[in-house]
Scaffold this active site. Structure first.
Site, PDB file in Angstrom:
ATOM      1  N   LYS A  18       0.848  -1.200   0.000  1.00 38.37           N
ATOM      2  CA  LYS A  18       0.000   0.000   0.000  1.00 38.37           C
ATOM      3  C   LYS A  18       0.883   1.250   0.000  1.00 38.37           C
ATOM      4  CE  LYS A  18      -4.049  -1.815   2.482  1.00 38.37           C
ATOM      5  NZ  LYS A  18      -5.037  -1.644   1.404  1.00 38.37           N
TER       6      LYS A  18
ATOM      7  N   ARG B 161     -10.352 -11.580   1.768  1.00 37.78           N
ATOM      8  CA  ARG B 161     -11.228 -12.614   1.198  1.00 37.78           C
ATOM      9  C   ARG B 161     -10.554 -13.983   1.222  1.00 37.78           C
ATOM     10  NH1 ARG B 161     -11.458  -9.355  -4.298  1.00 37.78           N
ATOM     11  NH2 ARG B 161     -11.157  -7.701  -2.770  1.00 37.78           N
TER      12      ARG B 161
HETATM   13  N1  BES Z   1      -8.238  -3.787   4.166  1.00 38.86           N
HETATM   14  C1  BES Z   1      -8.403  -3.380   2.826  1.00 38.86           C
HETATM   15  C2  BES Z   1      -9.718  -2.630   2.594  1.00 38.86           C
HETATM   16  C3  BES Z   1      -9.890  -1.303   3.289  1.00 38.86           C
HETATM   17  C4  BES Z   1      -9.689  -0.120   2.600  1.00 38.86           C
HETATM   18  C5  BES Z   1     -10.319  -1.230   4.593  1.00 38.86           C
HETATM   19  C6  BES Z   1      -9.874   1.082   3.225  1.00 38.86           C
HETATM   20  C7  BES Z   1     -10.516  -0.017   5.223  1.00 38.86           C
HETATM   21  C8  BES Z   1     -10.298   1.154   4.537  1.00 38.86           C
HETATM   22  C9  BES Z   1      -8.381  -4.595   1.909  1.00 38.86           C
HETATM   23  O1  BES Z   1      -7.618  -5.666   2.333  1.00 38.86           O
HETATM   24  C10 BES Z   1      -7.817  -4.142   0.608  1.00 38.86           C
HETATM   25  O2  BES Z   1      -6.677  -3.789   0.580  1.00 38.86           O
HETATM   26  N2  BES Z   1      -8.632  -4.186  -0.445  1.00 38.86           N
HETATM   27  C11 BES Z   1      -8.195  -3.789  -1.757  1.00 38.86           C
HETATM   28  C12 BES Z   1      -8.688  -4.823  -2.746  1.00 38.86           C
HETATM   29  C13 BES Z   1      -8.111  -4.691  -4.122  1.00 38.86           C
HETATM   30  C14 BES Z   1      -6.636  -5.015  -4.112  1.00 38.86           C
HETATM   31  C15 BES Z   1      -8.833  -5.622  -5.052  1.00 38.86           C
HETATM   32  C16 BES Z   1      -8.793  -2.417  -2.055  1.00 38.86           C
HETATM   33  O3  BES Z   1      -9.914  -2.149  -1.640  1.00 38.86           O
HETATM   34  O4  BES Z   1      -8.102  -1.622  -2.679  1.00 38.86           O
HETATM   35 MN    MN Z   2      -5.578  -5.490   1.726  1.00 35.50          MN
END
Ligand code: BES
Ligand code: MN
Ligand code: ZN
Length: 477
Positions: free
Chosen positions: A256, A330
């Site tokens: 990230k 997931r």
């Molecule tokens: N934990 C994150 C989602 C999230 C985003 C929670 C903002 C709280 C605030 C999750 O694991 C994630 O990183 N999701 C990705 C998925 C993508 C790579 C398909 C996302 O939402 O960008």
């Molecule tokens: Mn994630």
């Protein structure tokens, strides 16, 4: 915290809270029998929802807080929670400890008590100077026995919400998978609760390949926690609440960027909800059977990290191509859901997860996303959400969306491109629940919103606990 007495017999307190309706552009007392108290000098106070005005010179109480509830015809539980949350917040900011409350006629004592109890919270564990002040005693004047019982139950439910908030607010290096296991074992000391903790060895033995894949980049072992509350041994109903327990989400090799990682200690919000539900069941002595299942690990980054493009095999046998290591929630949920279906005899499953950024784009911080393969369960959750204020909004799960998860090398990919990101995440989960009635609740926007409110005084809301308990209690009747 909550007691009752009559108006004339009440003992002194730091402040008296007097509720008013807003009618015909002026304030009208919302309760009978408050005599002349607060009726004079109200030109400037209109009784708008959550409006407050402080008046000095009461008799048994030095101060009176005039509290607006808005129009009577528009009043509901949420209006009451917000208004009395404001009264509580105001009282605490002056460091006052005791409150006498005049209840509005036919007042919903449960919602009013929630306003006080949910507001009466701070998270100062990590500050060297503790400054928060808390209300010790709230006396509801003229409350019936049923109203007082409601208030006390609301207090207990709020305690479980605060338990959940503490877990979310805590440091990622403190609230790690081992700590969550400790919390689960602690819950297991209750006579109606049984806790089982799977360590890494057991997870390997069970071949939970997706939990193990996500865990590869972390120095801490993963766990699968199974915490069962049996409050109705003869009842066949068994609700399983699965909660995403990623105690820190770096994104893995798909790291990230700055600006996206800072709040990722909250990525175990789903597990906090699931464990909070068990806590609430014990405090309220609920006559239901409910189990929390929590897959927990960090999504770290390391030379051993799982890799985009590689394929891993799930507990249930499906092979998964990793398209993005940041879609880790997931993966661990898939193994937990499949295990639940295979071994725990659930009659319905509800999972809570801070799963996608896309749900925040769609719904903001007001509502959680709801996805379900069962209309009855979806409706129960929608109605529970409307009652308790933890509102949800249902999204579709048309089979066509599954095409987006096609993989050339494996049975399925863990994610697709950006479009319909929350739906494709839910479609992925659905693959692992088979026909069991199931609902997935994406709480990425509601677990740790930027905006604090009168009854959510810290960012962590503990969302999910009141929603699920509300649903369970209603299904009982
Ligand atoms: N934990 C994150 C989602 C999230 C985003 C929670 C903002 C709280 C605030 C999750 O694991 C994630 O990183 N999701 C990705 C998925 C993508 C790579 C398909 C996302 O939402 O960008
Ligand atoms: Mn994630
Ligand atoms: Zn995550």
């Amino acid at each position: 915290m909550f007691t009752t007495t009559s108006f004339s017999k009440r003992s002194s307190a730091d402040v008296l809270v007097l509720p008013f309706w807003h009618e015909k552009n002026k304030a009208v007392p919302a309760a009978k029998d408050i005599g002349s108290l607060g009726k004079d000098g109200l030109e400037d106070f209109k009784g708008l929802a959550s409006e407050t005005t402080l008046v000095y010179g009461g008799k048994k109480e030095k101060r009176m807080l005039l509290l607006g509830l808005g129009k009577k015809s528009e009043c509901n539980a949420e209006v009451l929670r917000k208004a009395f949350g404001s009264a509580s917040s105001w009282t605490r900011s002056l460091k006052l400890k005791s409150v006498n409350v005049v209840l509005p006629d036919d007042g919903d004592a449960f919602a009013i008590a929630e306003g006080f109890a949910l507001n009466n919270y701070a998270f100062e564990e990590l500050k060297s100077k503790k400054e928060a002040s808390f209300i010790k005693k709230v006396t509801f004047i003229g409350a019936s026995k049923a109203q007082l019982d409601d208030a006390k139950r609301a207090g207990k439910l709020s305690e479980a919400v605060c338990f959940s908030r503490d877990l979310v607010n805590g440091n990622a290096d403190d609230v790690n998978p081992q700590y969550l296991a400790k919390v689960a074992k602690e819950l297991g000391k209750h006579p109606k609760v049984k806790t089982e903790v799977f360590d890494k060895k057991r997870i390997e033995k069970e071949k939970m390949g997706l939990i193990l894949a996500v865990n590869r980049g972390s120095n801490r072992d993963p766990h699968l926690l199974i915490v069962s509350y049996q409050g109705a041994p003869k009842d066949k109903e068994h609700t399983v609440v699965v909660g995403k327990g990623v105690t820190y989400d770096t994104g893995g090799l798909n790291l990230k960027p700055t600006g996206s990682m800072e709040e990722m200690k909250t990525d175990m919000g789903g597990s906090a909800a699931a464990l909070g539900v068990i806590k609430a069941a014990t405090l309220l002595n609920l006559k239901v059977n409910v189990t929390a299942v929590v897959p927990t690990t960090e999504n770290g980054i390391d030379a051993l990290s799982y890799k985009p493009g590689d394929v891993y095999k799930s507990y249930e046998g499906t092979t998964v191509e990793i398209f993005n290591t940041d879609a880790e929630g997931r993966l661990i949920l898939a193994d937990a859901l499949a295990y639940t279906v295979a071994k725990l005899k659930p009659t319905r499953i509800v999972d809570f997860a801070t799963l996608t950024g896309a749900i925040v784009i769609a719904l903001g911080e007001e509502r959680s996303g709801l996805f379900s393969n069962n209309d009855k369960l979806a409706k129960e959750l929608e109605e529970a959400g409307n009652r308790c204020g933890e509102k949800v909004w249902r999204f579709p799960l048309d089979p066509e969306y599954k095409d987006l998860l096609k993989s050339d090398v494996a049975d399925i990919k863990n994610c697709a491109k950006r479009e319909a990101g929350s739906i494709t995440a839910a479609i992925f989960l659905q693959e692992f629940v088979k026909k069991t009635p199931w609902a997935h609740i994406d709480i990425a926007g509601t677990a740790f919103p930027n905006k604090k409110t009168s009854y959510h005084p810290t960012k962590a809301t503990g969302v999910g606990v009141r929603l699920l308990i509300n649903m369970l209690e209603n299904a009982q009747n």
